[in-house]
Design a protein around this motif. Structure first.
Motif, short mmCIF file in Angstrom:
data_model
loop_
_atom_site.label_atom_id
_atom_site.label_comp_id
_atom_site.label_asym_id
_atom_site.label_seq_id
_atom_site.Cartn_x
_atom_site.Cartn_y
_atom_site.Cartn_z
N PHE B 251 0.85 -1.19 0.00
CA PHE B 251 0.00 0.00 0.00
C PHE B 251 0.88 1.23 0.00
O PHE B 251 2.06 1.16 0.36
CB PHE B 251 -0.88 0.00 1.26
N THR B 252 0.30 2.37 -0.35
CA THR B 252 1.07 3.61 -0.27
C THR B 252 0.14 4.81 -0.26
O THR B 252 -1.05 4.69 -0.55
CB THR B 252 2.07 3.70 -1.45
N LEU B 253 0.71 5.96 0.09
CA LEU B 253 -0.08 7.20 0.12
C LEU B 253 0.05 7.93 -1.21
O LEU B 253 1.16 8.23 -1.65
CB LEU B 253 0.42 8.11 1.24
N TYR B 254 -1.08 8.19 -1.85
CA TYR B 254 -1.13 9.02 -3.04
C TYR B 254 -1.66 10.39 -2.63
O TYR B 254 -2.66 10.47 -1.91
CB TYR B 254 -2.05 8.41 -4.10
N SER B 255 -1.00 11.44 -3.09
CA SER B 255 -1.41 12.79 -2.70
C SER B 255 -1.96 13.52 -3.93
O SER B 255 -1.22 13.83 -4.86
CB SER B 255 -0.22 13.58 -2.16
N LEU B 256 -3.25 13.76 -3.92
CA LEU B 256 -3.92 14.41 -5.04
C LEU B 256 -4.00 15.91 -4.75
O LEU B 256 -4.44 16.32 -3.67
CB LEU B 256 -5.33 13.81 -5.14
N SER B 257 -3.56 16.72 -5.73
CA SER B 257 -3.61 18.16 -5.50
C SER B 257 -3.87 18.89 -6.81
O SER B 257 -3.82 18.29 -7.89
CB SER B 257 -2.30 18.65 -4.88
N GLY B 258 -4.14 20.16 -6.71
CA GLY B 258 -4.35 20.99 -7.89
C GLY B 258 -5.83 21.20 -8.20
O GLY B 258 -6.65 21.30 -7.29
N HIS B 259 -6.13 21.22 -9.51
CA HIS B 259 -7.49 21.55 -9.95
C HIS B 259 -8.43 20.36 -9.87
O HIS B 259 -9.09 20.00 -10.85
CB HIS B 259 -7.45 22.07 -11.39
N VAL B 260 -8.48 19.71 -8.73
CA VAL B 260 -9.36 18.56 -8.56
C VAL B 260 -10.46 18.92 -7.56
O VAL B 260 -10.30 19.86 -6.77
CB VAL B 260 -8.59 17.31 -8.07
N THR B 261 -11.55 18.16 -7.60
CA THR B 261 -12.65 18.44 -6.69
C THR B 261 -12.27 18.16 -5.24
O THR B 261 -12.63 18.92 -4.35
CB THR B 261 -13.88 17.58 -7.07
N SER B 262 -11.53 17.08 -5.01
CA SER B 262 -11.19 16.69 -3.64
C SER B 262 -9.70 16.42 -3.49
O SER B 262 -9.26 15.26 -3.49
CB SER B 262 -11.94 15.42 -3.24
N PRO B 263 -8.91 17.46 -3.33
CA PRO B 263 -7.49 17.23 -3.07
C PRO B 263 -7.31 16.56 -1.72
O PRO B 263 -8.12 16.77 -0.82
CB PRO B 263 -6.89 18.64 -3.06
N GLY B 264 -6.28 15.74 -1.59
CA GLY B 264 -6.04 15.11 -0.30
C GLY B 264 -5.22 13.84 -0.41
O GLY B 264 -4.64 13.54 -1.46
N GLN B 265 -5.18 13.10 0.70
CA GLN B 265 -4.41 11.86 0.79
C GLN B 265 -5.30 10.66 0.51
O GLN B 265 -6.39 10.54 1.10
CB GLN B 265 -3.79 11.72 2.18
N TYR B 266 -4.83 9.76 -0.33
CA TYR B 266 -5.58 8.55 -0.67
C TYR B 266 -4.62 7.38 -0.52
O TYR B 266 -3.70 7.23 -1.31
CB TYR B 266 -6.10 8.62 -2.11
N GLU B 267 -4.85 6.55 0.48
CA GLU B 267 -3.95 5.41 0.69
C GLU B 267 -4.54 4.20 -0.03
O GLU B 267 -5.69 3.82 0.22
CB GLU B 267 -3.78 5.14 2.19
N ALA B 268 -3.76 3.61 -0.91
CA ALA B 268 -4.28 2.55 -1.77
C ALA B 268 -3.18 1.57 -2.11
O ALA B 268 -2.00 1.89 -1.99
CB ALA B 268 -4.84 3.16 -3.05
N PRO B 269 -3.56 0.36 -2.56
CA PRO B 269 -2.54 -0.56 -3.06
C PRO B 269 -1.84 0.06 -4.26
O PRO B 269 -2.46 0.79 -5.04
CB PRO B 269 -3.35 -1.79 -3.50
N LEU B 270 -0.57 -0.20 -4.41
CA LEU B 270 0.17 0.30 -5.57
C LEU B 270 -0.50 -0.20 -6.84
O LEU B 270 -0.99 -1.34 -6.91
CB LEU B 270 1.62 -0.18 -5.52
N GLY B 271 -0.54 0.64 -7.86
CA GLY B 271 -1.11 0.23 -9.13
C GLY B 271 -2.46 0.84 -9.44
O GLY B 271 -2.99 0.66 -10.54
#
Lengths: 289, 448
Positions: B251-271
């Motif tokens: 698993f790992t932390l994906y960090s979504l940012s910028g012009h998105v509706t919901s920026p934030g941390q998303y922890e998910a399996p790699l891939g």
């Protein structure tokens, strides 16, 4: 790397006399702190960065006297200490404000509004990058990415987070700082002065009761994924990126909401955009005042 | 597959896997009490029941790879430490998170610092170290405050100090605040900085595993890598390997940012893919479409909407011509000027270049001059080839990876958006309105 010529005027080619030492009482107090810092490391020179933070906590910036103290403590030359002190951007080399206001203007924050915030603050305060207001309260500067991109645009005051700012909320923020009104960061503890912050950076824990727990466990954006994974928020309706990518046709049937629709039924973005209750970064309180 | 089953498979509950972030919403999630309530320090007990060599083998078999950018197998890094050499060994945790776009370690340390401390104790037992350091960037005082407190709590509870849990393991942990220098995220520059010097990278070999801190064998690991270890011990390597892919498990932390509706941390399996993350989180902001994005911070070559289905693991992103990096997914929509974005990143690299090697120091300077001219409409067509040429003279020819990182946005933006550069030149200026890109652009009430 710049030199500190601005601090002492133009050099006429004569070497500077050695910096004066701290008064005895100050030196003894700092020496006790310094011993504690040095004891944390197997090799004393490792204490140099925290010692520079320590002398900055004494005077608000790193002076020649402060560097002399570091050199004497660690058995280094002042040249060796100066070489290090001038490499790192957090060490201020001239007197500055009680509150260091840094606006992130690295790409993501800049695009999301950091540039507009920085311009607005320069105009509002009448100071340029790295300059301090006449009352000695606020030093304005633009800063690089501060690892809070999901809260963009970000403003830091004395290295505490003020998330999801707008030009209006940032102007309110500096007005409050100059007026001496209490200001609460979006995440983290009540603001302290730059000198007090520097002492924490030297490795001395914040002693104010409740400081560690203030600001809650995590900011709203940090929890977005967790809440989705728990099914606590309705899966947001798909606004797809309209990329013309391979999946577009297959998904043509998916409802694509118009911009006027409420797009996400979960709460996180709303919390995010107004995460500082004192200064709702959002529209309503913004301008009308 | 039925429609319902299909829906289930693409639901956030299926696609996400909060482990490190699992209880960040609890009151006092950062405290030892809450951490222990979530079986904190149970991984340590299991680790201490193994021999250090078996422990290293176990972490190796789990397939955990470095989460700081390079993706080097963590267990293998530990194995490189020579044993029985009579020298002290050190663990240094790289918490100098400064790569533009990267924002995972800071929220992790703010909400759950004990996961790192437990991981540190486990790692030090494995590599036979009795002194570890956390090198935290200085500009994040709220995190420093919680690290100070977490270390204090861990000492008081006997997870640090002497004879930890009766195992005979002694360990001291020092939290060290940096002072503002991106280059210190480079592991050898970090070591120089921790030794009280200017943060400039070292020539390798010798590698830190042989001559690191104070010329002693040293492991330098990213925060998230070390913080992932306790969960692997607690739940087992098979559990870990069941997530992600063969070569990129876990698993790992994906960090979504910028012009998105919901920026934030998303922890998910790699891939997981960016398309999946955007679909579950409301997509790009209303009325806009994705233009370009980075898979792992500004140093990883940018992607476009063509790459929405690239699996975000080490191999998938590599095969598509970029790097997984720090999984910092910075998304920009069609209002954003690529030239402006790349110019700003390049100014950053020029500012942060440590000055030690010529290609990076001089090259980033000249890139900035050319880019500023182009952005301001004062560029010539030949400048585009010159940009590529200078970037080529930095890439792979600099002392450390900062130079390669500086070249990445140049190469990739010229590859996908050369026309936009040309527009700036032929049109004698930037065709974009920066006001349309701001977070409040579509909120007419906000009069900036």
């Amino acid at each position: 790397m710049t030199t500190s010529s601005s601090e002492h005027g133009v050099s006429l080619g004569m070497p500077e006399p050695p910096a004066p030492a701290y008064p005895d009482d100050v030196r003894e107090r700092l020496a006790a702190d310094a011993r504690e810092i040095v004891a944390r490391y197997p090799d004393s020179r490792s204490a140099l960065l925290p010692l520079l933070h320590l002398v900055q906590s004494e005077e608000g910036h790193v002076t020649r006297t402060g560097m002399r103290f570091c050199a004497e403590t660690l058995g280094l030359t002042t040249a060796e200490v100066t070489a290090v002190a001038t490499f790192y951007t957090m060490y201020r080399r001239r007197p500055s404000g009680d509150y260091q206001v840094g606006v992130c203007t690295n790409t993501l924050c800049a695009v999301m509004g950091g540039d507009a915030i920085f311009e607005s603050l320069q105009e509002h305060l009448g100071v340029g990058n790295g300059e301090t207001t006449d009352d000695g309260k606020v030093t304005l500067e633009h800063i690089e990415c501060n690892a809070a991109c999901d809260f963009a645009p970000v403003v830091m005051v004395n290295w505490e987070f003020f998330d999801n700012q707008t030009p209006g909320s940032a102007r309110d923020l500096v007005d409050d700082l100059r007026a001496g009104r209490a200001v609460q960061p979006t995440r983290g503890a009540r603001l302290c002065t730059f000198k007090e912050t520097a002492r924490i950076l030297a490795g001395f824990p914040d002693e104010r009761p409740g400081a560690v727990e203030e600001g809650g466990s995590a900011g709203p954006a940090s929890l977005v994924g967790l809440r989705l994974a728990r099914g606590e928020s309705e899966p947001a309706r798909v606004v797809h990126p309209r990329d013309g990518g391979p999946h577009d046709e297959a998904r043509a049937a998916v409802h694509e909401p118009s911009p006027a629709e409420h797009l996400s039924s979960h709460d996180a973005p709303h919390q995010t955009s107004a995460s500082d209750p004192a200064h709702p970064a959002g529209p309503a309180a913004e301008e009308g005042e | 597959m039925s429609v319902a089953a299909e829906l289930k498979d693409s639901s956030p509950e299926k696609l996400l896997a909060p482990v490190l972030s699992a209880f960040w919403d609890e009151d006092r999630s950062w405290s030892l009490d809450v951490y222990r309530r979530h079986e904190g320090y149970e991984g340590l007990r299991k680790a201490l029941a193994m021999s250090p060599d078996d422990l290293i083998a176990y972490v190796k078999e789990s397939g955990l790879r470095g989460r700081g950018g390079a993706g080097f197998p963590t267990g293998m890094k530990w194995q490189f430490i020579p044993q029985g050499d009579g020298k002290p060994h050190y663990l240094v945790v790289n918490a100098d998170e400064s790569e533009p776009g990267t924002c995972k370690d800071i929220p992790l340390l703010y909400a759950n610092p004990h996961s790192l401390i437990e991981g540190i104790v486990i790692a030090c037992y494995a590599i036979r170290s009795s002194h570890a350091f956390i090198y935290l960037r200085g500009e994040v005082v709220p995190v420093l405050r919680r690290l100070h407190e977490a270390v204090r709590e861990a000492y008081a509870a006997g997870f640090l100090g002497e004879d930890i849990l009766g195992s005979g393991l002694n360990l001291d942990l020092t939290v060290h605040a940096g002072a503002g220098a991106y280059i210190c995220g480079e592991e050898t520059a970090l070591l120089d900085s921790l030794e009280g010097r200017r943060g400039q990278p070292r020539l390798r070999p010798p590698f830190p595993a042989v001559e690191g801190l104070y010329a002693c064998p040293t492991v330098v690991n990213n925060v998230e890598s070390i913080a992932s270890v306790p969960a692997i011990l607690k739940n087992g390597k098979e559990w870990f390997r069941a997530m992600g892919s063969e070569k990129s498990p876990g698993f790992t932390l994906y960090s979504l940012s910028g012009h998105v509706t919901s920026p934030g941390q998303y922890e998910a399996p790699l891939g997981i893919t960016l398309r999946q993350l955007l679909e579950m989180s409301g997509g790009m902001r209303a009325g806009h479409r994705l233009k370009f994005w980075t898979p792992g911070g500004s140093s990883t070559p940018m992607f476009t909407a063509e790459h929405l289905d690239v699996p975000l693991d080490y191999e998938g992103v590599g095969a598509a011509g970029s790097m997984l990096g720090t999984k910092a997914l910075q998304c920009f929509d069609e209002t954003t000027c690529v030239v402006r974005a790349v110019t700003r990143w390049t100014e950053f690299y020029a500012h942060e270049s440590c000055g030690k090697c010529t290609p990076c120091r001089e090259g980033t300077y000249w890139l900035v001059q050319l880019l500023r001219d182009i952005e301001a409409g004062k560029g010539a067509r030949s400048d585009l080839d010159k940009l590529a040429d200078i970037a080529d003279n930095i890439n792979g020819k600099s002392f450390c990876a900062l130079g390669d990182g500086a070249a990445s946005p140049i190469f990739s933006s010229l590859k996908y958006f050369r026309e936009e550069y040309e527009q700036h030149i032929t049109g004698r200026g930037c065709p974009f309105d920066p006001a349309k890109s701001t977070a409040w652009a579509d909120r007419p009430e906000v009069n900036a």
